[in-house]
Design a protein around this motif. Sequence first.
Motif, short mmCIF file in Angstrom:
data_model
loop_
_atom_site.label_atom_id
_atom_site.label_comp_id
_atom_site.label_asym_id
_atom_site.label_seq_id
_atom_site.Cartn_x
_atom_site.Cartn_y
_atom_site.Cartn_z
N ILE A 148 0.87 -1.17 0.00
CA ILE A 148 0.00 0.00 0.00
C ILE A 148 0.91 1.22 0.00
N VAL A 149 0.77 2.07 -1.02
CA VAL A 149 1.70 3.17 -1.23
C VAL A 149 0.93 4.48 -1.35
N LEU A 150 1.44 5.52 -0.70
CA LEU A 150 0.95 6.88 -0.87
C LEU A 150 2.08 7.69 -1.49
N GLY A 151 1.83 8.31 -2.62
CA GLY A 151 2.90 9.04 -3.28
C GLY A 151 2.37 10.13 -4.19
N ASN A 152 3.30 10.73 -4.95
CA ASN A 152 2.88 11.74 -5.92
C ASN A 152 3.82 11.70 -7.11
N THR A 153 3.33 12.15 -8.27
CA THR A 153 4.11 12.16 -9.49
C THR A 153 4.46 13.57 -9.95
N ARG A 154 3.73 14.58 -9.46
CA ARG A 154 4.00 15.95 -9.85
C ARG A 154 3.83 16.87 -8.65
N GLY A 155 4.65 17.93 -8.62
CA GLY A 155 4.54 18.97 -7.62
C GLY A 155 5.44 20.11 -8.04
N PHE A 156 4.94 21.01 -8.90
CA PHE A 156 5.81 22.02 -9.48
C PHE A 156 5.14 23.39 -9.50
N ILE A 157 5.98 24.43 -9.71
CA ILE A 157 5.55 25.81 -9.87
C ILE A 157 6.04 26.30 -11.22
N GLN A 158 5.18 27.01 -11.95
CA GLN A 158 5.56 27.63 -13.21
C GLN A 158 5.28 29.13 -13.13
N PHE A 159 6.28 29.93 -13.57
CA PHE A 159 6.12 31.38 -13.49
C PHE A 159 7.14 32.05 -14.41
N ALA A 160 6.66 32.91 -15.30
CA ALA A 160 7.51 33.73 -16.16
C ALA A 160 8.55 32.90 -16.91
N GLY A 161 8.15 31.74 -17.39
CA GLY A 161 9.06 30.88 -18.15
C GLY A 161 9.78 29.84 -17.33
N PHE A 162 9.75 29.94 -16.00
CA PHE A 162 10.44 28.99 -15.13
C PHE A 162 9.51 27.85 -14.73
N THR A 163 10.08 26.66 -14.58
CA THR A 163 9.40 25.50 -14.03
C THR A 163 10.32 24.88 -12.99
N ALA A 164 9.81 24.64 -11.79
CA ALA A 164 10.65 24.09 -10.72
C ALA A 164 9.83 23.13 -9.87
N GLY A 165 10.43 21.95 -9.57
CA GLY A 165 9.75 20.97 -8.73
C GLY A 165 9.81 19.59 -9.35
N ARG A 166 8.81 18.79 -9.05
CA ARG A 166 8.71 17.44 -9.61
C ARG A 166 7.89 17.55 -10.89
N MET A 167 8.53 17.30 -12.01
CA MET A 167 7.93 17.59 -13.31
C MET A 167 8.29 16.48 -14.29
N ARG A 168 7.85 16.61 -15.52
CA ARG A 168 8.31 15.73 -16.59
C ARG A 168 9.64 16.26 -17.11
N SER A 169 10.60 15.37 -17.36
CA SER A 169 11.90 15.80 -17.86
C SER A 169 11.75 16.48 -19.22
N PHE A 170 12.52 17.54 -19.42
CA PHE A 170 12.51 18.23 -20.70
C PHE A 170 13.35 17.50 -21.74
#
Length: 491
Positions: A148-170
């Motif tokens: 039994i697992v509790l987790g997440n796949t995304r957790g990011f902030i985007q602003f003015a061209g920036f993306t930071a956090g848990r995201m899809r690789s560019f």
Amino acid sequence: MRPLTRVLLGSAAAVFAVAGAQAADIPGPLPVKAKPVEYVKVCSLYGAGFWYVPGTDTCIKIGAFVKLQTHYHANPGGPFMMGVAANGAGDTGGRETRTDSTQFTFNNRAAVSFDMRTQTEYGTLRSYFDAFFQTQSSDVATNQLSSIVLGNTRGFIQFAGFTAGRMRSFFDLYFQGTYAFSGSRFGNDTSPNGIIGAAYTWQFGGGLSGTLSLEDNGQGNSGRGRSTINASAAALGVGTNTFDNKGQEFFDPVVNLRLDQQWGFVGVSAALHDASGGYYSPLTEGSGHPGDKFGWAVTAAALVNNPFGLPGDTIAGQAVYSKGAAGYATAAWGPTAVFGSGQNLGVGWMEEGVFTNGSNVELTTVWSFNAAYEHRWNPQWRTSVYGGMFGVEYDGAAKTAVCNNLANIVTTARTNCDPNFSMSGVGSRTMWNPVPDLDVGLDVVWWHLNTAFGGGVASLPITGAKPAGTYTISDKDAVSAIFRVQRNFLY
């Protein structure tokens, strides 16, 4: 005599006068007029499902899905071709025994997502987060417990061209999971689990964009992984695989350039990856170490909508070439060992770098390609056909390092030692959407392992329920099936 009406009015006035005086004597605040109710308003700036949070100028969308997936001769990552170990642990289904393998397993996942956006003078400020709760049955017959697992796949902030956090690789451009349930061995797109990183994207206009990103090159956050080994230290085995990496010191730099149009997209990406080794045997600080070594990877991908003039159809493909950066080309790095009936097996070790005592790190070449075509029969039915392949090549000194230390790996008697190997697969998935947002589908896939050390023999100790003895090394095949039913809501 006074008129009756005047008497009644005078009496009423007296009563109200007394009541008013009494009310004035009651302590406490005077009654206040209620504020108007603030209703939730639809936010049409970002598409369906968004609404304004009352009292703010922030729009939010809440999504969710519930999924049940069952597997035959597979786990959630794909067929048992993963073998008896993945970086020293993991899938034992490749042993193909009554107590090491469970032919039928299930995966149940429920997830929720929160997408919050606010317009600012610098553009849209966006934050996104998801969380899932998963129950997974074990593919080990002796383990009757489900995880039994509790987790997440995304957790990011985007602003003015920036993306930071848990995201899809560019680095990733095309995700074959759009057309298949089975985990892809001939690619390593980070869409399912995400990766930690920070990036800046330039929009050049006309659908052309470029990104510079710094991304996790370890494995703690579903990163690309580190897999440099010291062949002198008995690091490889059928049931174990101990890497000897230099500790992670920085992120992998990634760049991409892509063109998105109504007809589809085309793009290229490149990455650098630290593949430096740890220490020489006996793996202590005083033993010395090889010089630092960096690997690299490049990829190109394209997707075309409505090919051949067929509305709703898509065709896509991607190719990756890496040197000392295996985790960009495939998710199956580490050892692969798949047993057949009787005493035979297929093997292969995928390392991004190999060194021995006193030598430098020799980088390994790993390449992969995959493609898919999906045809939409009607609004309720669609079928995809997909396939791909990856290959592992130990060049020059790397091959010599492995072959000269086979006694430390698997005792193999073969005139011409060749640790190179490859894996390929072809599958087809059919989806039924009886109503919008409900997916019901079946995916069947065939896999083939073109083994390393083909024609040789391996002398193995007891491995699970597999007895000790001499095993013939040969190619192996597997057929797996995955069934899924999933309800999606704004996810």
